[in-house]
Design a protein around this motif. Sequence first.
Motif, PDB file in Angstrom:
ATOM      1  N   VAL B  69      -8.449  -1.876   4.598  1.00  0.00           N
ATOM      2  CA  VAL B  69      -8.289  -0.601   5.310  1.00  0.00           C
ATOM      3  C   VAL B  69      -7.117  -0.721   6.288  1.00  0.00           C
ATOM      4  O   VAL B  69      -6.281   0.185   6.406  1.00  0.00           O
ATOM      5  CB  VAL B  69      -9.599  -0.222   6.054  1.00  0.00           C
ATOM      6  N   GLU B  72      -3.710  -0.489   4.466  1.00  0.00           N
ATOM      7  CA  GLU B  72      -3.319   0.893   4.137  1.00  0.00           C
ATOM      8  C   GLU B  72      -2.892   1.647   5.407  1.00  0.00           C
ATOM      9  O   GLU B  72      -1.981   2.475   5.368  1.00  0.00           O
ATOM     10  CB  GLU B  72      -4.466   1.630   3.441  1.00  0.00           C
ATOM     11  N   TYR B  73      -3.568   1.348   6.506  1.00  0.00           N
ATOM     12  CA  TYR B  73      -3.196   1.984   7.776  1.00  0.00           C
ATOM     13  C   TYR B  73      -1.778   1.585   8.178  1.00  0.00           C
ATOM     14  O   TYR B  73      -0.962   2.421   8.580  1.00  0.00           O
ATOM     15  CB  TYR B  73      -4.185   1.591   8.882  1.00  0.00           C
ATOM     16  N   GLU B  76       0.727   3.413   5.994  1.00  0.00           N
ATOM     17  CA  GLU B  76       0.895   4.837   6.299  1.00  0.00           C
ATOM     18  C   GLU B  76       1.517   5.082   7.671  1.00  0.00           C
ATOM     19  O   GLU B  76       2.151   6.103   7.892  1.00  0.00           O
ATOM     20  CB  GLU B  76      -0.466   5.543   6.203  1.00  0.00           C
ATOM     21  N   PRO B  89       1.000   7.980  -7.617  1.00  0.00           N
ATOM     22  CA  PRO B  89      -0.462   7.919  -7.437  1.00  0.00           C
ATOM     23  C   PRO B  89      -1.167   6.977  -8.419  1.00  0.00           C
ATOM     24  O   PRO B  89      -2.110   6.283  -8.031  1.00  0.00           O
ATOM     25  CB  PRO B  89      -0.917   9.372  -7.673  1.00  0.00           C
ATOM     26  N   TYR B  90      -0.710   6.937  -9.652  1.00  0.00           N
ATOM     27  CA  TYR B  90      -1.388   6.055 -10.615  1.00  0.00           C
ATOM     28  C   TYR B  90      -1.147   4.582 -10.261  1.00  0.00           C
ATOM     29  O   TYR B  90      -2.079   3.773 -10.253  1.00  0.00           O
ATOM     30  CB  TYR B  90      -0.938   6.342 -12.060  1.00  0.00           C
ATOM     31  N   ARG B  92      -0.473   3.443  -7.337  1.00  0.00           N
ATOM     32  CA  ARG B  92      -1.227   3.173  -6.100  1.00  0.00           C
ATOM     33  C   ARG B  92      -2.692   2.872  -6.440  1.00  0.00           C
ATOM     34  O   ARG B  92      -3.295   1.948  -5.870  1.00  0.00           O
ATOM     35  CB  ARG B  92      -1.165   4.384  -5.158  1.00  0.00           C
ATOM     36  N   ALA B  93      -3.253   3.658  -7.361  1.00  0.00           N
ATOM     37  CA  ALA B  93      -4.641   3.434  -7.762  1.00  0.00           C
ATOM     38  C   ALA B  93      -4.806   2.041  -8.377  1.00  0.00           C
ATOM     39  O   ALA B  93      -5.774   1.333  -8.117  1.00  0.00           O
ATOM     40  CB  ALA B  93      -5.088   4.515  -8.754  1.00  0.00           C
ATOM     41  N   MET B  94      -3.799   1.643  -9.179  1.00  0.00           N
ATOM     42  CA  MET B  94      -3.868   0.313  -9.799  1.00  0.00           C
ATOM     43  C   MET B  94      -3.821  -0.783  -8.733  1.00  0.00           C
ATOM     44  O   MET B  94      -4.560  -1.769  -8.798  1.00  0.00           O
ATOM     45  CB  MET B  94      -2.724   0.118 -10.806  1.00  0.00           C
ATOM     46  N   ARG B  96      -4.800  -0.557  -5.651  1.00  0.00           N
ATOM     47  CA  ARG B  96      -6.100  -0.568  -4.956  1.00  0.00           C
ATOM     48  C   ARG B  96      -7.171  -1.235  -5.824  1.00  0.00           C
ATOM     49  O   ARG B  96      -8.014  -1.968  -5.327  1.00  0.00           O
ATOM     50  CB  ARG B  96      -6.528   0.867  -4.614  1.00  0.00           C
ATOM     51  N   PHE B  97      -7.104  -0.969  -7.117  1.00  0.00           N
ATOM     52  CA  PHE B  97      -8.061  -1.601  -8.027  1.00  0.00           C
ATOM     53  C   PHE B  97      -7.934  -3.124  -7.975  1.00  0.00           C
ATOM     54  O   PHE B  97      -8.928  -3.848  -7.835  1.00  0.00           O
ATOM     55  CB  PHE B  97      -7.834  -1.100  -9.471  1.00  0.00           C
ATOM     56  N   TRP B  98      -6.714  -3.630  -8.076  1.00  0.00           N
ATOM     57  CA  TRP B  98      -6.524  -5.093  -8.091  1.00  0.00           C
ATOM     58  C   TRP B  98      -6.879  -5.737  -6.743  1.00  0.00           C
ATOM     59  O   TRP B  98      -7.415  -6.848  -6.694  1.00  0.00           O
ATOM     60  CB  TRP B  98      -5.093  -5.451  -8.512  1.00  0.00           C
ATOM     61  N   ARG B 100      -9.182  -4.736  -4.722  1.00  0.00           N
ATOM     62  CA  ARG B 100     -10.650  -4.795  -4.679  1.00  0.00           C
ATOM     63  C   ARG B 100     -11.180  -5.847  -5.657  1.00  0.00           C
ATOM     64  O   ARG B 100     -12.180  -6.514  -5.391  1.00  0.00           O
ATOM     65  CB  ARG B 100     -11.276  -3.439  -5.010  1.00  0.00           C
ATOM     66  N   PHE B 101     -10.506  -6.009  -6.790  1.00  0.00           N
ATOM     67  CA  PHE B 101     -10.911  -7.043  -7.749  1.00  0.00           C
ATOM     68  C   PHE B 101     -10.819  -8.418  -7.088  1.00  0.00           C
ATOM     69  O   PHE B 101     -11.717  -9.262  -7.230  1.00  0.00           O
ATOM     70  CB  PHE B 101     -10.012  -6.966  -8.993  1.00  0.00           C
ATOM     71  N   ASP B 104     -13.783  -8.424  -4.396  1.00  0.00           N
ATOM     72  CA  ASP B 104     -15.159  -8.302  -4.892  1.00  0.00           C
ATOM     73  C   ASP B 104     -15.505  -9.350  -5.942  1.00  0.00           C
ATOM     74  O   ASP B 104     -16.670  -9.710  -6.095  1.00  0.00           O
ATOM     75  CB  ASP B 104     -15.392  -6.902  -5.484  1.00  0.00           C
TER      76      ASP B 104
END
Lengths: 226, 226
Positions: B69, B72-73, B76, B89-90, B92-94, B96-98, B100-101, B104
């Motif tokens: 978090v 990202e702050y 921005e 956007p796509y 960026r989503a990737m 964020r996915f990696w 978190r991978f 987690d």
Amino acid sequence: MGEELKLFGVWGSPFSRRVELALRLKGIPYDYMEEDLSNKSPSLLKYNPIHKKIPVLLHGGKPVVESLVILEYIEETWEGNHAILPKDPYERAMARFWARFLDDKCMPAMWMSCWTEGDAQQNFMKESKENLSILEGELKGKKFFGGNAIGLVDIAALFIAHWAGVLQEVAGISLVNEEKHPILFKWIEEFISSDIVVECLPARERLLAFFQAKKETMLATKAPAQ
Amino acid sequence: MGEELKLFGVWGSPFSRRVELALRLKGIPYDYMEEDLSNKSPSLLKYNPIHKKIPVLLHGGKPVVESLVILEYIEETWEGNHAILPKDPYERAMARFWARFLDDKCMPAMWMSCWTEGDAQQNFMKESKENLSILEGELKGKKFFGGNAIGLVDIAALFIAHWAGVLQEVAGISLVNEEKHPILFKWIEEFISSDIVVECLPARERLLAFFQAKKETMLATKAPAQ
């Protein structure tokens, strides 16, 4: 955009319902594909080969997975419509913090409160109540977690608004309590009476029957949340 | 901005080192406050009352917590400097996915591989190797996870670049292997030889001594990652 938009979900999953709610708030049409988690489709395994989980949002042939990642993708792709994140970087960080608090703390503790017994259950219930009090404090003075309109945190809290009550009934416990959490209780009433939210919720009776049928197995396996 | 920027961290934590790396990549000066996790400061408890963990980034008196978090702050708030997220956007989503991978899946499995024994250890090692192969595939054809420049995923993977080798040595196991993960191995060499990254890393010998001293306790308690 004109590009094909498909959501792979499961009717009773709060995670795929989150994605539906975000798309409906933004007025974005999509095709919905119901998955059978006991017999996952080749598409699900192809588009989410690492986690093999729903939800998967397929946009123009490209998959996005993990509900919170999908919500941010939706926000960034269709920025002009109903905003689910504030513009200010600090407020955005706070929204992300609370969304993760719901996923990492609230949902696991609530889920386990329902599928454990004895001391373990007491501990999970205690933790759940502490988490709910924290949410109660965060909502104070606001109509929604997102302020005057439904935002990312409200969407992430869909589980508490609808699933929690059903699970409590199945497990015979009380966690979200009108007396102890009057603000949260009012939020739930307000939130799930919104037309768009109602459209995204699985029928209470169906959800109740589903979890009642699973209760024995869940208690025996203490299965973690899907 | 002119507003005071303070980071509460712990020298040996990959989570607070992530924040330092992002701030240094962007050239943002900050004050660093070392925390003692066995005797948490009133400031830490005040600014992160829910999780009571480092890192905490305090910007103009307002706290942001949770390393991803915070990253990202930072992105921005200081958009103009070295971008750690792509614009699309796509993509960026990737990213964020990696990220978190890594948090987690990769980190818990690696950590537990080091502090368990017998079958449990074998299972965590198997899972870790699978995760590393997935990362190896993701890095293929790229200099960094972020493409030509260090991005969010590289920063999130700091643990693999520096801590993993130390922990493997302490535990007497091999996970990140030049033969099996040549691309990941090359990335580590490239990544940790960058001047800015080196400035953010705890000295290898100090980290080694720290974990060696903790080994017996860790094996006995199987403590989860801080």
